[in-house]
Design a protein around this motif. Sequence first.
Motif, PDB file in Angstrom:
ATOM      1  N   LEU A   1       0.813  -1.224   0.000  1.00 40.60           N
ATOM      2  CA  LEU A   1       0.000   0.000   0.000  1.00 40.60           C
ATOM      3  C   LEU A   1       0.843   1.269   0.000  1.00 40.60           C
ATOM      4  CD1 LEU A   1      -2.843  -1.102   2.448  1.00 40.60           C
ATOM      5  CD2 LEU A   1      -2.948  -0.940  -0.043  1.00 40.60           C
ATOM      6  N   ALA A   2       2.096   1.157  -0.404  1.00 39.70           N
ATOM      7  CA  ALA A   2       2.956   2.336  -0.497  1.00 39.70           C
ATOM      8  C   ALA A   2       2.354   3.339  -1.481  1.00 39.70           C
ATOM      9  CB  ALA A   2       4.362   1.934  -0.944  1.00 39.70           C
ATOM     10  N   THR A   3       2.350   4.606  -1.101  1.00 39.43           N
ATOM     11  CA  THR A   3       1.684   5.626  -1.912  1.00 39.43           C
ATOM     12  C   THR A   3       2.346   5.834  -3.266  1.00 39.43           C
ATOM     13  OG1 THR A   3       3.012   7.320  -0.795  1.00 39.43           O
ATOM     14  CG2 THR A   3       0.821   6.855   0.109  1.00 39.43           C
ATOM     15  N   ASP A   4       3.665   5.578  -3.365  1.00 45.50           N
ATOM     16  CA  ASP A   4       4.344   5.822  -4.637  1.00 45.50           C
ATOM     17  C   ASP A   4       4.095   4.722  -5.662  1.00 45.50           C
ATOM     18  OD1 ASP A   4       5.803   3.822  -3.465  1.00 45.50           O
ATOM     19  OD2 ASP A   4       7.758   4.800  -3.670  1.00 45.50           O
ATOM     20  N   LYS A   5       3.348   3.693  -5.299  1.00 44.90           N
ATOM     21  CA  LYS A   5       3.059   2.614  -6.231  1.00 44.90           C
ATOM     22  C   LYS A   5       1.663   2.727  -6.851  1.00 44.90           C
ATOM     23  CE  LYS A   5       6.186  -0.679  -4.037  1.00 44.90           C
ATOM     24  NZ  LYS A   5       7.101  -0.727  -5.204  1.00 44.90           N
ATOM     25  N   GLY A   6       0.949   3.781  -6.497  1.00 43.31           N
ATOM     26  CA  GLY A   6      -0.401   3.924  -7.015  1.00 43.31           C
ATOM     27  C   GLY A   6      -1.291   2.767  -6.600  1.00 43.31           C
ATOM     28  N   ALA A   7      -1.079   2.272  -5.387  1.00 46.45           N
ATOM     29  CA  ALA A   7      -1.775   1.074  -4.915  1.00 46.45           C
ATOM     30  C   ALA A   7      -3.274   1.320  -4.741  1.00 46.45           C
ATOM     31  CB  ALA A   7      -1.163   0.607  -3.600  1.00 46.45           C
ATOM     32  N   ARG A   8      -4.064   0.329  -5.161  1.00 46.95           N
ATOM     33  CA  ARG A   8      -5.520   0.391  -4.996  1.00 46.95           C
ATOM     34  C   ARG A   8      -6.024  -0.975  -4.561  1.00 46.95           C
ATOM     35  NH1 ARG A   8      -8.418   0.580  -9.283  1.00 46.95           N
ATOM     36  NH2 ARG A   8      -6.779  -0.180 -10.696  1.00 46.95           N
ATOM     37  N   ILE A   9      -6.822  -1.009  -3.502  1.00 50.04           N
ATOM     38  CA  ILE A   9      -7.469  -2.256  -3.098  1.00 50.04           C
ATOM     39  C   ILE A   9      -8.653  -2.480  -4.030  1.00 50.04           C
ATOM     40  CG2 ILE A   9      -8.734  -3.447  -1.284  1.00 50.04           C
ATOM     41  CD1 ILE A   9      -7.113  -1.895   0.766  1.00 50.04           C
ATOM     42  N   ILE A  10      -8.647  -3.582  -4.754  1.00 47.43           N
ATOM     43  CA  ILE A  10      -9.712  -3.835  -5.738  1.00 47.43           C
ATOM     44  C   ILE A  10     -10.547  -5.057  -5.393  1.00 47.43           C
ATOM     45  CG2 ILE A  10      -8.452  -2.708  -7.609  1.00 47.43           C
ATOM     46  CD1 ILE A  10      -7.743  -5.506  -8.661  1.00 47.43           C
TER      47      ILE A  10
END
Length: 248
Positions: free
Chosen positions: A19-28
């Motif tokens: 969930l690191a912000t620089d990875k553009g993480a999204r829980i789908i």
Amino acid sequence: MIGHIEHGSNFGGLFRYLLATDKGARIIGGNAAGETINQLTQEFNNCADQRRTTTKPVKHFILSFAPEDGEVQDNLKHTIATQAVQRLGYIDNQYVVIDHQREDPGHDWNHDHDHIHIAVNMITLDGQRVDDWQDKRRFEAIIRGLEQEHHLTLVAPSQERNHKSLTHGQVQKYKQQLRDYQTGKQTQTPDIPISVKLQAAIDAASLDQPTMTIFIGRLQQLGIDVMPIVTETGRKRISYLMDQQFSF
């Protein structure tokens, strides 16, 4: 698709990475109630604490789609992740499906394909541990079936691709040569490691999962000699000769 499995003991570390912000993480997708790193860590730890004799309850599955699949919709990614997890036997387990953008600062080159991460708790909701014996072999078989079911690009199984990773030294040497060429310090383009050339040829020759005869014929057309080897113990291996260099 190409699948990879990791396991460990620290849910907090895994969720901080996923969930690191620089990875553009999204829980789908998934079945967890939490949405933040702290919430998910606490939720998964509470469940894992039911069986403290299991010191490594963390399962991390990575699914990479083929570049030819283009941009895969979130609902299909979620469906595939759920089916993969359940077919592996993680039916009553917590899991979260997380999508990462292609531009990943944690890698030297951006991905040219979509990929997802699946965090799974090996401990079931009622405190049982799922038997993960031969998960790697079973995961690959499940992936092959999911490719066909969802009309995705068929990727050759890993045992057919016979990938041989570059050593750290080889990777660093190639990167340095590439930087020197780009900055004008050297005039020759960097030498592509023989293992990279061979891997690309094997991938191309095995893409549609041909018979061994057709596979060998395709490689021979690319100038690669293929020599099956049977060891004294009866183990079967294949040796490749390319540019006068052997690879096993």
